[in-house]
Design a protein around this motif. Structure first.
Motif, mmCIF file in Angstrom:
data_model
loop_
_atom_site.group_PDB
_atom_site.id
_atom_site.type_symbol
_atom_site.label_atom_id
_atom_site.label_comp_id
_atom_site.label_asym_id
_atom_site.label_seq_id
_atom_site.Cartn_x
_atom_site.Cartn_y
_atom_site.Cartn_z
ATOM 1 N N PRO A 110 0.828 -1.218 0.000
ATOM 2 C CA PRO A 110 0.000 0.000 0.000
ATOM 3 C C PRO A 110 0.860 1.265 0.000
ATOM 4 C CG PRO A 110 -0.796 -1.564 1.614
ATOM 5 C CD PRO A 110 0.525 -2.070 1.160
ATOM 6 N N TRP A 111 1.947 1.269 0.788
ATOM 7 C CA TRP A 111 2.843 2.433 0.838
ATOM 8 C C TRP A 111 3.439 2.711 -0.537
ATOM 9 C CZ3 TRP A 111 8.150 2.561 -0.176
ATOM 10 C CH2 TRP A 111 8.799 3.757 0.144
ATOM 11 N N TYR A 112 3.863 1.655 -1.220
ATOM 12 C CA TYR A 112 4.463 1.828 -2.538
ATOM 13 C C TYR A 112 3.437 2.354 -3.543
ATOM 14 C CZ TYR A 112 6.656 0.944 -7.016
ATOM 15 O OH TYR A 112 7.158 1.106 -8.278
ATOM 16 N N ARG A 113 2.201 1.839 -3.471
ATOM 17 C CA ARG A 113 1.168 2.317 -4.391
ATOM 18 C C ARG A 113 0.971 3.819 -4.235
ATOM 19 N NH1 ARG A 113 -3.560 0.905 -7.130
ATOM 20 N NH2 ARG A 113 -2.321 -0.845 -7.913
ATOM 21 N N PHE A 114 0.893 4.293 -2.981
ATOM 22 C CA PHE A 114 0.698 5.725 -2.756
ATOM 23 C C PHE A 114 1.896 6.519 -3.268
ATOM 24 C CE2 PHE A 114 1.240 9.632 -0.386
ATOM 25 C CZ PHE A 114 0.004 10.230 -0.567
ATOM 26 N N MET A 115 3.101 6.099 -2.914
ATOM 27 C CA MET A 115 4.297 6.827 -3.310
ATOM 28 C C MET A 115 4.435 6.850 -4.835
ATOM 29 S SD MET A 115 5.573 7.866 -0.477
ATOM 30 C CE MET A 115 7.266 8.336 -0.808
ATOM 31 N N HIS A 116 4.102 5.735 -5.454
ATOM 32 C CA HIS A 116 4.226 5.644 -6.914
ATOM 33 C C HIS A 116 3.261 6.606 -7.596
ATOM 34 C CE1 HIS A 116 4.994 3.805 -10.828
ATOM 35 N NE2 HIS A 116 3.694 3.806 -11.032
ATOM 36 N N GLN A 117 1.980 6.585 -7.182
ATOM 37 C CA GLN A 117 0.991 7.438 -7.831
ATOM 38 C C GLN A 117 1.173 8.911 -7.464
ATOM 39 O OE1 GLN A 117 -2.780 4.491 -7.498
ATOM 40 N NE2 GLN A 117 -3.242 6.430 -8.450
ATOM 41 N N TYR A 118 1.489 9.176 -6.189
ATOM 42 C CA TYR A 118 1.503 10.564 -5.725
ATOM 43 C C TYR A 118 2.781 11.306 -6.110
ATOM 44 C CZ TYR A 118 0.369 14.579 -2.823
ATOM 45 O OH TYR A 118 0.064 15.846 -2.393
ATOM 46 N N PHE A 119 3.917 10.606 -6.052
ATOM 47 C CA PHE A 119 5.181 11.272 -6.347
ATOM 48 C C PHE A 119 5.738 10.894 -7.733
ATOM 49 C CE2 PHE A 119 5.083 11.381 -1.679
ATOM 50 C CZ PHE A 119 5.214 12.748 -1.489
ATOM 51 N N LEU A 120 5.910 9.596 -8.001
ATOM 52 C CA LEU A 120 6.517 9.182 -9.268
ATOM 53 C C LEU A 120 5.615 9.475 -10.459
ATOM 54 C CD1 LEU A 120 8.153 5.779 -8.252
ATOM 55 C CD2 LEU A 120 9.188 8.051 -8.310
#
Length: 248
Positions: free
Chosen positions: A202-212
């Motif tokens: 879940p953390w990676y999904r957020f970081m991927h969509q929000y930042f990357l």
């Protein structure tokens, strides 16, 4: 000659607009999963064939609809996608031109909470929406199904408006359904959830969509959609965990 296909469940708020936008098609076939609202009543139209079928998964439901089409060329738009006149005209012209490609992708302009989402992972959102049924079928995935084909795939110039958001509860319900189907797919593959799935994914999904994928450029709507999608990943593994423990 074109057949417009759709699968529905409780789409009373979208069904009339969908049928009107498919006026260019020679027939419209709707496969409904026993809606409990007024979808069926509102779908009455000379071009429409309305069929009920118990929902098992998205691929099976869509492939069943394809089997009912009288014509080789079919469109398969979701009910929350708004087809503008320019796209309808392009579809008819494309089919009449007898193209070499047997499937065509359409760019989807994603809208959420009344705002066009330009980033958050949706800037490259394309999907096959026009294809020849003799060369294409859905790939069998329970959710996030897509067309598989060995034929050439083209791309239409006109865009479709993807108006996925009606209200927050409805949107959250839709993601919950997707999470459940994804959990079922993982269960069939004998994937057992652990801390990596509950915390990192879940953390990676957020970081991927929000930042990357620059979700922060979509403002508060971007933050909300990235957070909700990340939480749906967490729900996927919670649901998978309950399957192994036989908890309803």
């Amino acid at each position: 000659m074109i057949t417009a296909l759709a699968i529905t469940y409780n789409e009373a708020h979208n069904i009339k607009r969908y049928i009107n936008s498919m006026s260019f098609a020679d027939e419209i076939i709707i496969v409904d999963s026993y809606s409990t609202d007024t979808t069926e009543a509102l779908a009455k139209h000379p071009k429409v064939t309305f069929i009920k079928r118990v929902f098992d998964d998205f691929s099976s439901q869509k492939n069943y609809a394809i089997s009912l089409a009288k014509h080789d060329w079919v469109t398969f738009f979701d009910l929350d996608e708004e087809v503008p006149e320019a796209l309808a005209t392009e579809i008819v012209a494309t089919v009449r031109s007898k193209p070499e490609a047997k499937a065509f992708r359409v760019k989807r302009d994603y809208h959420f909470m009344g705002k066009r989402i330009k980033y958050s992972g949706f800037q490259t959102d394309v999907a096959v929406r026009l294809f020849n049924k003799n060369n294409c079928k859905y790939n069998g995935k329970l959710v996030h199904e897509s067309i598989e084909t060995n034929a050439k795939i083209g791309k239409l110039k006109s865009h479709v408006k993807h108006q996925t958001y009606t209200d927050f509860d409805n949107y959250n319900q839709k993601l919950t359904q997707y999470s459940k189907l994804q959990a079922e797919a993982l269960f069939k593959k004998n994937v057992r959830p652990n801390l990596y799935h509950f915390l990192f994914r879940p953390w990676y999904r957020f970081m991927h969509q929000y930042f990357l994928r620059f979700g922060f450029l979509d403002g508060k709507e971007g933050f909300i959609i990235c957070y909700v999608h990340a939480f749906s990943v967490f729900k996927r593994y919670i649901q998978l965990w309950t399957m192994y423990r036989k908890i309803d």
